[in-house]
Scaffold this active site. Sequence first.
Site, PDB file in Angstrom:
ATOM      1  N   HIS A   1       0.828  -1.206   0.000  1.00 47.61           N
ATOM      2  CA  HIS A   1       0.000   0.000   0.000  1.00 47.61           C
ATOM      3  C   HIS A   1       0.864   1.259   0.000  1.00 47.61           C
ATOM      4  CE1 HIS A   1      -3.538  -2.503   1.772  1.00 47.61           C
ATOM      5  NE2 HIS A   1      -3.477  -2.560   0.457  1.00 47.61           N
TER       6      HIS A   1
ATOM      7  N   ARG B   1      -2.546 -28.440   0.274  1.00 46.64           N
ATOM      8  CA  ARG B   1      -1.652 -27.645   1.115  1.00 46.64           C
ATOM      9  C   ARG B   1      -2.077 -26.178   1.021  1.00 46.64           C
ATOM     10  NH1 ARG B   1       4.359 -25.433   0.044  1.00 46.64           N
ATOM     11  NH2 ARG B   1       4.432 -24.263   1.972  1.00 46.64           N
TER      12      ARG B   1
ATOM     13  N   HIS C   1       3.650 -18.556   5.751  1.00 42.58           N
ATOM     14  CA  HIS C   1       4.045 -18.486   4.345  1.00 42.58           C
ATOM     15  C   HIS C   1       4.298 -16.999   4.018  1.00 42.58           C
ATOM     16  CE1 HIS C   1       4.034 -20.909   0.441  1.00 42.58           C
ATOM     17  NE2 HIS C   1       4.462 -19.702   0.103  1.00 42.58           N
TER      18      HIS C   1
ATOM     19  N   GLU D   1       9.935 -22.307   3.311  1.00 43.89           N
ATOM     20  CA  GLU D   1      11.208 -21.875   2.726  1.00 43.89           C
ATOM     21  C   GLU D   1      11.895 -20.757   3.515  1.00 43.89           C
ATOM     22  OE1 GLU D   1      10.800 -20.826  -1.352  1.00 43.89           O
ATOM     23  OE2 GLU D   1       9.960 -22.749  -1.937  1.00 43.89           O
TER      24      GLU D   1
ATOM     25  N   ASN E   1      10.552 -28.271  -1.647  1.00 44.07           N
ATOM     26  CA  ASN E   1      10.081 -27.516  -2.817  1.00 44.07           C
ATOM     27  C   ASN E   1      11.195 -27.490  -3.859  1.00 44.07           C
ATOM     28  OD1 ASN E   1       7.898 -26.933  -1.209  1.00 44.07           O
ATOM     29  ND2 ASN E   1       8.238 -24.721  -1.137  1.00 44.07           N
TER      30      ASN E   1
ATOM     31  N   TYR F   1      11.945 -26.291  -8.188  1.00 39.63           N
ATOM     32  CA  TYR F   1      11.430 -25.734  -9.445  1.00 39.63           C
ATOM     33  C   TYR F   1      12.401 -25.775 -10.611  1.00 39.63           C
ATOM     34  CZ  TYR F   1       7.515 -23.647  -6.931  1.00 39.63           C
ATOM     35  OH  TYR F   1       6.377 -23.467  -6.198  1.00 39.63           O
TER      36      TYR F   1
ATOM     37  N   GLU G   1       6.090 -28.411  -3.160  1.00 42.02           N
ATOM     38  CA  GLU G   1       5.847 -27.488  -4.282  1.00 42.02           C
ATOM     39  C   GLU G   1       6.679 -27.906  -5.470  1.00 42.02           C
ATOM     40  OE1 GLU G   1       6.376 -23.210  -3.739  1.00 42.02           O
ATOM     41  OE2 GLU G   1       5.540 -23.378  -1.719  1.00 42.02           O
TER      42      GLU G   1
HETATM   43  C1  BGC Z   1       7.026 -20.054  -2.704  1.00 41.17           C
HETATM   44  C2  BGC Z   1       5.719 -19.738  -3.407  1.00 41.17           C
HETATM   45  C3  BGC Z   1       5.971 -19.145  -4.773  1.00 41.17           C
HETATM   46  C4  BGC Z   1       6.837 -20.090  -5.575  1.00 41.17           C
HETATM   47  C5  BGC Z   1       7.213 -19.561  -6.934  1.00 41.17           C
HETATM   48  C6  BGC Z   1       8.052 -20.690  -3.594  1.00 41.17           C
HETATM   49  O1  BGC Z   1       9.306 -20.253  -3.224  1.00 41.17           O
HETATM   50  O2  BGC Z   1       6.781 -20.876  -1.596  1.00 41.17           O
HETATM   51  O3  BGC Z   1       4.981 -18.883  -2.598  1.00 41.17           O
HETATM   52  O4  BGC Z   1       4.776 -18.906  -5.457  1.00 41.17           O
HETATM   53  O5  BGC Z   1       8.051 -20.318  -4.904  1.00 41.17           O
HETATM   54  O6  BGC Z   1       8.018 -18.441  -6.855  1.00 41.17           O
END
Ligand code: BGC
Length: 526
Positions: free
Chosen positions: A72, A110, A155, A200, A343, A345, A416
Amino acid sequence: MWSSSAVARNTAVLLTISLLQLARGISIVKSGVSNYSFPDDFIFGVGTAAFQIEGGWNEGGKGENMWDTKLHSEPTITVDHSNGDVSADSYHHYMDDIEMIKKLGVQAYRMSISWTRILPNGTDNNINQEGVKYYRTIFEELLKANITPVVTLYHWDMPTPFIALGGWINAKVIDYFEDYARVAFRLYGDLVKMWLTINEPNENCKNTYEYYKLPAAVKLQGVEIYICTHNSLRAHARVYRMYEKEFKPDQQGKVSIVLESAWPEPNDPNKPEDVEASENYLQMQIGMFAHPIFSEEGDYPRVVREKINNMSRLQGFARSRLPYFTDEEVTALRGSADFFALNHYSSMTVSPLKEDYYWKDLSYYNDTGVHIQVDPFWTRSAAFWQYIYPPGFRKLINWLQNNYKILREIPIFITENGYIDLGGTEDYERVDYYNDYLYQLPLAIHEDGCNVKGYFAWSLMDHFEWRDGYTIKFGLYSVDFNSPNRTRTPKLSAYNYANIVRTRRIDFDYIKRPENLNTTTSKLAK
Ligand code: BGC
């Protein structure tokens, strides 16, 4: 024009790269149904986080958290100057969410509790009954649908009153976190049997105190990040032991912490220094948090302790920038998890940092001492940081399994994993990503003997993606952020995931990609 010798040189380079590719385990994808299936007791799920989907920022008695307040007052924090005031409006549409989860056929969901929705000031002297009811209704509805709630307590939405205290760099926040966790266990422990303390902490500490200097940071690069690390771990242990003593005997639930890592592939697997860089990256990124909890000896990994101590000494500090645990803390942390929540990616390639005197600047990056690149053959998603290398997923799981003996007894859950694009429901690239990454799990389970028991796709729906606002998407369901009721529509990846969940196998042809579709993602190997 290229000279012929340049062409020859180039061919040689390509040849070397493709040999490297082979060594890295990439091949061209096939079609058909995977040979391996997911074991019967394997749990499929899908995930979200409160701030990313809920909205209702000032409704139903909710107090402000650090993201509300900061966005904000400083909208430029997000690339599209957006905020989480309404987001996907799950505050009003949670029943739609539950319908979506049911349609996927998954066994678990989750989600996270927004700390200030149940404790508006962050402290336990004021409990907001409307907020309490909101989550209780969701948990009850999930259970009615046979979906197990898996709940994250933190989170990343620190109550605003604690920003002035410095957030996680103030040890007093550990007390407040423990008080909040106790309220949550008391209120919901009859319904929720799988808890995650902090999401994380590694990324949270890096992003808040080192890279983006988010609200709570007081800007001591290379210092605050480790105070945050230290306090996050102490907070986790406190909450784990509190649950164990006060609630576990009756509630019989399980508690863990969510840790994250990309896979650091040695730039040249034949160079010992690149292999060492990979190990250093892993120890600094995930070992710093996992070793105190999952190793037999506990405490920070030796290499992490030595690195930061040495760098601190070179930089003229009388004491290390990495704080020390007391013996009681080491003991409380050791074994403070009932499962490993991972997690993952992306992947990267790594080699040692070569710059002279890099130790002069205080930073986590310099402490790690690893130079990060990417393999030119890997494709990238819509996020600058996500490079697609499915075998890296399997390698990371194996690294954990080999490093922490306790993982023979307690399982790994992937909490994740997901793909980023720019939106739309015909998300063929996301379908490929899920097929290719999920395929690594049966390989890790059946061929490598890894103890993986569950997988949560990220994310159930398009959401507010922190500093990227609404510019990039993760959802299995698309959300129309311009429609007043935030219409949700399944994407192809939702149908594909539902098919994997139903059949417990991956059918690489289930979603047929049109012949002439021009996309950037290459098909990666199974
Ligand atoms: C987080 C998520 C995020 C995802 C992608 C993870 O580190 O827990 O909140 O959306 O990464 O960036």
